[in-house]
Each structure stands twice: as structure tokens, then as C-alpha cells.
Motif scaffolding. Structure first.
Motif, PDB file in Angstrom:
ATOM      1  N   ALA A 169      -8.770 -17.443  12.110  1.00  0.00           N
ATOM      2  CA  ALA A 169      -9.583 -16.533  10.270  1.00  0.00           C
ATOM      3  C   ALA A 169      -9.441 -15.337  10.251  1.00  0.00           C
ATOM      4  O   ALA A 169     -10.681 -15.301   9.000  1.00  0.00           O
ATOM      5  CB  ALA A 169      -9.642 -17.990   9.534  1.00  0.00           C
ATOM      6  N   GLY A 170     -10.097 -14.598  10.815  1.00  0.00           N
ATOM      7  CA  GLY A 170     -10.962 -13.603  11.286  1.00  0.00           C
ATOM      8  C   GLY A 170      -9.823 -12.148  10.320  1.00  0.00           C
ATOM      9  O   GLY A 170     -10.980 -11.181  10.655  1.00  0.00           O
ATOM     10  N   GLY A 171      -9.058 -11.899  10.097  1.00  0.00           N
ATOM     11  CA  GLY A 171      -8.602 -10.829   9.759  1.00  0.00           C
ATOM     12  C   GLY A 171      -8.685 -10.337   7.610  1.00  0.00           C
ATOM     13  O   GLY A 171      -9.046 -10.993   7.555  1.00  0.00           O
ATOM     14  N   ARG A 172      -7.602  -9.883   7.817  1.00  0.00           N
ATOM     15  CA  ARG A 172      -7.644  -8.911   6.661  1.00  0.00           C
ATOM     16  C   ARG A 172      -7.320  -9.322   5.115  1.00  0.00           C
ATOM     17  O   ARG A 172      -7.821  -9.059   4.183  1.00  0.00           O
ATOM     18  CB  ARG A 172      -7.605  -7.220   7.052  1.00  0.00           C
ATOM     19  N   GLY A 173      -6.308  -9.745   5.577  1.00  0.00           N
ATOM     20  CA  GLY A 173      -5.508 -10.695   5.281  1.00  0.00           C
ATOM     21  C   GLY A 173      -4.683  -9.544   4.134  1.00  0.00           C
ATOM     22  O   GLY A 173      -4.337  -9.277   2.696  1.00  0.00           O
ATOM     23  N   GLN A 174      -4.293  -8.473   4.286  1.00  0.00           N
ATOM     24  CA  GLN A 174      -3.830  -7.493   3.624  1.00  0.00           C
ATOM     25  C   GLN A 174      -2.334  -7.884   2.894  1.00  0.00           C
ATOM     26  O   GLN A 174      -2.468  -6.548   1.585  1.00  0.00           O
ATOM     27  CB  GLN A 174      -3.967  -5.955   4.925  1.00  0.00           C
ATOM     28  N   SER A 193     -13.349 -19.134  14.047  1.00  0.00           N
ATOM     29  CA  SER A 193     -13.403 -17.205  13.941  1.00  0.00           C
ATOM     30  C   SER A 193     -12.373 -16.819  12.651  1.00  0.00           C
ATOM     31  O   SER A 193     -11.713 -16.878  11.849  1.00  0.00           O
ATOM     32  CB  SER A 193     -12.165 -16.595  15.009  1.00  0.00           C
ATOM     33  N   ALA A 194     -14.063 -16.450  11.987  1.00  0.00           N
ATOM     34  CA  ALA A 194     -13.947 -15.871  10.658  1.00  0.00           C
ATOM     35  C   ALA A 194     -15.000 -14.667  10.538  1.00  0.00           C
ATOM     36  O   ALA A 194     -16.158 -14.732  11.182  1.00  0.00           O
ATOM     37  CB  ALA A 194     -14.501 -16.877   9.591  1.00  0.00           C
ATOM     38  N   ASN A 195     -14.902 -13.767   8.991  1.00  0.00           N
ATOM     39  CA  ASN A 195     -15.680 -12.710   9.613  1.00  0.00           C
ATOM     40  C   ASN A 195     -16.034 -13.020   8.058  1.00  0.00           C
ATOM     41  O   ASN A 195     -16.110 -11.417   7.568  1.00  0.00           O
ATOM     42  CB  ASN A 195     -14.979 -11.746   9.544  1.00  0.00           C
ATOM     43  N   ARG A 196     -16.173 -13.037   7.527  1.00  0.00           N
ATOM     44  CA  ARG A 196     -16.211 -13.551   5.780  1.00  0.00           C
ATOM     45  C   ARG A 196     -15.998 -14.546   4.901  1.00  0.00           C
ATOM     46  O   ARG A 196     -15.906 -14.960   5.794  1.00  0.00           O
ATOM     47  CB  ARG A 196     -15.510 -11.972   4.757  1.00  0.00           C
ATOM     48  N   ASN A 197     -17.213 -15.060   3.580  1.00  0.00           N
ATOM     49  CA  ASN A 197     -17.060 -16.237   3.821  1.00  0.00           C
ATOM     50  C   ASN A 197     -17.699 -17.499   4.526  1.00  0.00           C
ATOM     51  O   ASN A 197     -16.942 -18.433   4.695  1.00  0.00           O
ATOM     52  CB  ASN A 197     -16.393 -16.366   3.195  1.00  0.00           C
ATOM     53  N   LEU A 198     -18.592 -17.089   5.471  1.00  0.00           N
ATOM     54  CA  LEU A 198     -19.084 -17.794   6.303  1.00  0.00           C
ATOM     55  C   LEU A 198     -19.039 -19.553   6.284  1.00  0.00           C
ATOM     56  O   LEU A 198     -19.229 -20.183   6.595  1.00  0.00           O
ATOM     57  CB  LEU A 198     -19.631 -17.350   7.786  1.00  0.00           C
ATOM     58  N   THR A 199     -20.324 -19.534   4.482  1.00  0.00           N
ATOM     59  CA  THR A 199     -20.362 -20.191   4.594  1.00  0.00           C
ATOM     60  C   THR A 199     -19.721 -21.055   3.912  1.00  0.00           C
ATOM     61  O   THR A 199     -19.902 -22.349   4.792  1.00  0.00           O
ATOM     62  CB  THR A 199     -21.407 -20.435   3.373  1.00  0.00           C
ATOM     63  N   GLU A 200     -18.352 -20.881   3.938  1.00  0.00           N
ATOM     64  CA  GLU A 200     -17.434 -21.764   3.195  1.00  0.00           C
ATOM     65  C   GLU A 200     -16.543 -22.557   3.915  1.00  0.00           C
ATOM     66  O   GLU A 200     -16.105 -22.839   4.884  1.00  0.00           O
ATOM     67  CB  GLU A 200     -16.633 -21.049   2.425  1.00  0.00           C
TER      68      GLU A 200
END
Length: 215
Positions: free
Chosen positions: A25-30, A65-72
């Protein structure tokens, strides 16, 4: 069937304690306008929850696997792992983070944007892998390189592959003993949410599956 069971037993795949699950779940979601795909709401739940449910019960632990919104992501109950390199270097970076974080001999990986995957996914991959290093799902029309079961001992090789500047998942698979697993009997289960127009369609499919379960 007996031969498959013996093979799984020999590999340790008869026990969930031999496998770690990883949701990418670590992509940009472009193609979704930069949205964090894993947290997109589908039928009242963040999309990553569907991937976690597919792995739950079959694995010792679920990693995200995440690179943002880690708390969520952390609040959802999985252990969050981040790419070692900044700048969203691609799915293999997330895969490497999962391989390095796992405490088991096997890793099962699924993307966060394929919420209809069958709950029989991991058992079917495990039954087919034999003495290979990687088993990859094929829906009858195309391969799904990041829906796979693999040995965690591949971490060092993947690290070297990425350090050489290469990032293609299929090319890395070809460095190892890799088998494809036929899921053509449930082709629709591999639909992924890549664009806004996919949202309504997949929501409808989820509602249909839910209604069928309660009939």
C-alpha cells in the motif's frame, strides 16, 4: 491431492506460523489523483482491509507496506513497514521491506487495490509451489506479479537487484525458480481499482458478493 499435502508439509506451509502476509500500500496512487489507495473507502471499509482479510487466518502476521498516513495504517492492526529509499521507488521496494521484516520462511504478498481476491488464494499458491522459490497468480489472461508466495531467503538477492538500479518485478522473478498458479476459475476476483471509474464497479461487485453470502 495427497502429494500436494505432503509437499506443503515438507515446506512447512501446512501451518500459518510459517508464513507472513504483506499488503502493498506504499504507492503514489497517481491514477487516483494521488489518493492513498489503501485508505480509499469501499463499502464502508478502507480498501486495505479487504487485502488483510484475505491473508488473515493463513499467516502468522500481516505487514502493511506504506509510505504515508502511517498512523491510519497502524490503527488497522497490521505492522507497518516503510521503503528504505524515499521517493516511492516501486513495489519491489515494498516487497523488500516485507521480506526483511518477516520472521517466517515464507512471505505471501498481495496489493491493496484488489479487494475481491478469494480467501483460498494463499492455500492454492501453497499447494502449487512445490520446490520453487516463488508462486505467482495468473487469472487466465494475465500474470499478477505482486500476488505471490515466496521464500523470505530471497531478501538479499532482491536488495542486490534493486541496488543495481533495476525495478521490474517480472525480471526479478525470472532470476529464481518461479511457477504460475491458475486462477482462471475466478478471473473476476482479480479486478483492481486503478481509476475513479473502477470505484463504482468494484463497490457493486462487493455488494453482490455480500448479498450472495447472506442468501
Amino acid at each position: 491431492m495427497q502429494q500436494d499435502s505432503v509437499s506443503r508439509l515438507a515446506l512447512g506451509l501446512d501451518s500459518p506460523q510459517a508464513v507472513t502476509g504483506l499488503v502493498l500500500a506504499g504507492g503514489r496512487g497517481q491514477r487516483l489523483g494521488g489518493k492513498d489507495k489503501g485508505l480509499v473507502n469501499l463499502n464502508g471499509w478502507p480498501m486495505v482491509s479487504y487485502a488483510m482479510a484475505v491473508l488473515s487466518g493463513h499467516v502468522a502476521e500481516v505487514l502493511i507496506s506504506a509510505n504515508r498516513n502511517l498512523t491510519e495504517y497502524d490503527a488497522l492492526g497490521g505492522r507497518v513497514v516503510r521503503d528504505a529509499e524515499p521517493g516511492y521507488p516501486g513495489p519491489l521496494a515494498g516487497l523488500l521491506a516485507g521480506l526483511e521484516a518477516a520472521h517466517t520462511p515464507w512471505l505471501a504478498v498481495v496489493p491493496c487495490d484488489t479487494p475481491l481476491l478469494p480467501h483460498s488464494l494463499l492455500p492454492r499458491l501453497a499447494t502449487t509451489i512445490g520446490d520453487a522459490d516463488i508462486a505467482v497468480a495468473h487469472d487466465g489472461e494475465r500474470l499478477h506479479p505482486v500476488i505471490a508466495l515466496m521464500r523470505t531467503a530471497l531478501a538479499d538477492d532482491l536488495g542486490q537487484y534493486l541496488a543495481s538500479g533495476r525495478h521490474k518485478v517480472r525480471d526479478w522473478h525470472q532470476r529464481h525458480r518461479c511457477v504460475t498458479v491458475d486462477f482462471s476459475d475466478c478471473y473476476d476476483a482479480f479486478a483492481n481499482l486503478n481509476a475513479e471509474q473502477d470505484h463504482t464497479r468494484i463497490n457493486a461487485q462487493l455488494n453482490a458478493v455480500s448479498a450472495k453470502k447472506h442468501q
